[in-house]
Design a protein around this motif. Structure first.
Motif, short mmCIF file in Angstrom:
data_model
loop_
_atom_site.label_atom_id
_atom_site.label_comp_id
_atom_site.label_asym_id
_atom_site.label_seq_id
_atom_site.Cartn_x
_atom_site.Cartn_y
_atom_site.Cartn_z
N LEU A 63 42.25 51.76 64.50
CA LEU A 63 42.86 53.09 64.44
C LEU A 63 41.90 53.90 63.49
O LEU A 63 41.65 53.51 62.27
N ILE A 64 41.70 55.12 63.82
CA ILE A 64 40.72 56.06 62.78
C ILE A 64 41.56 57.20 62.62
O ILE A 64 41.75 58.08 63.81
N PRO A 65 41.89 57.66 61.20
CA PRO A 65 42.55 58.87 61.33
C PRO A 65 41.82 60.05 61.58
O PRO A 65 40.54 60.17 61.42
N VAL A 66 42.20 60.94 62.26
CA VAL A 66 41.58 62.13 62.73
C VAL A 66 41.78 63.07 61.48
O VAL A 66 42.66 63.91 61.06
N ALA A 67 40.38 63.10 60.62
CA ALA A 67 40.23 63.84 59.55
C ALA A 67 38.84 64.31 59.67
O ALA A 67 37.97 63.85 60.29
#
Length: 193
Positions: free
Chosen positions: A146-150
């Motif tokens: 999971l990659i934070p959407v930033a």
């Protein structure tokens, strides 16, 4: 029109007043941009996957995420009550245009994730909209990552090459590839002579 041809705009929370208005929770960046909305598609909780078109008589923003919504043909609270928890959809073709460096989540599903240091990692599988923030899910070495959407992590999308460029923080992938700490901390089996 099917759900695959649409994007989810939000949902109806509850009736409001006696004259057929409903409170709608909308998942949009700018509610004002939807003030002149002419039509929505409803997916009733009792008929998942089936869309019913309604003309919009009025949409009045109430803060940043909610609006009062008046649908044509819904004139009384008794007619509005069955709409509670219905999902609101719009045709994908009518999504507002974005700036060059922006993209919609559904546009990049299937794109190859390319990290600045590590190169190609895997493909975008889906996005999760969590209370704290949205995250991108991809498969890397058999594990879901999971990659934070930033903005500082997700840099850009190349629509033609179908690539999503990222700059992952050091150690992020290792978090998903390292066995759980309880497995590492279990003592080795002691064999008595």
């Amino acid at each position: 029109m099917t759900l695959d041809d649409c994007y989810e705009l939000g949902s109806i929370v509850k009736p409001h007043g006696l004259k057929g208005f409903v409170v709608a929770a909308l998942d949009v960046d700018d509610l004002e941009a939807y003030r002149k909305l002419k039509m929505v598609l409803l997916e009733m909780p009792t008929a998942p996957g089936k869309l019913i078109e309604y003309a919009v008589e009025k949409l009045q923003p109430q803060g940043t995420e909610r609006a009062l919504l008046k649908l044509k043909g819904i004139e009384r609270i008794e007619e509005a009550e069955p709409l509670r928890n219905a999902k609101l959809w719009r045709p994908l073709a009518e999504l507002p245009a974005l700036k060059d460096d922006q993209f919609y989540f559904h546009d990049v599903v299937g794109f190859t994730v390319v990290d600045q240091q590590l190169g190609e990692l895997g493909n975008v599988e889906t996005f999760y909209e969590l209370p704290q923030q949205d995250v991108l899910s991809m498969r890397y070495q058999g594990q879901e990552v999971l990659i934070p959407v930033a903005d500082e992590l997700i840099l850009s999308a190349d629509q033609e090459a179908k690539k999503l460029y990222v700059n992952l923080p050091e150690g992020l992938l290792e978090v998903y590839l390292t066995p759980a700490s309880r497995e590492r901390d279990e003592p080795d089996e002691v064999v008595e002579p």
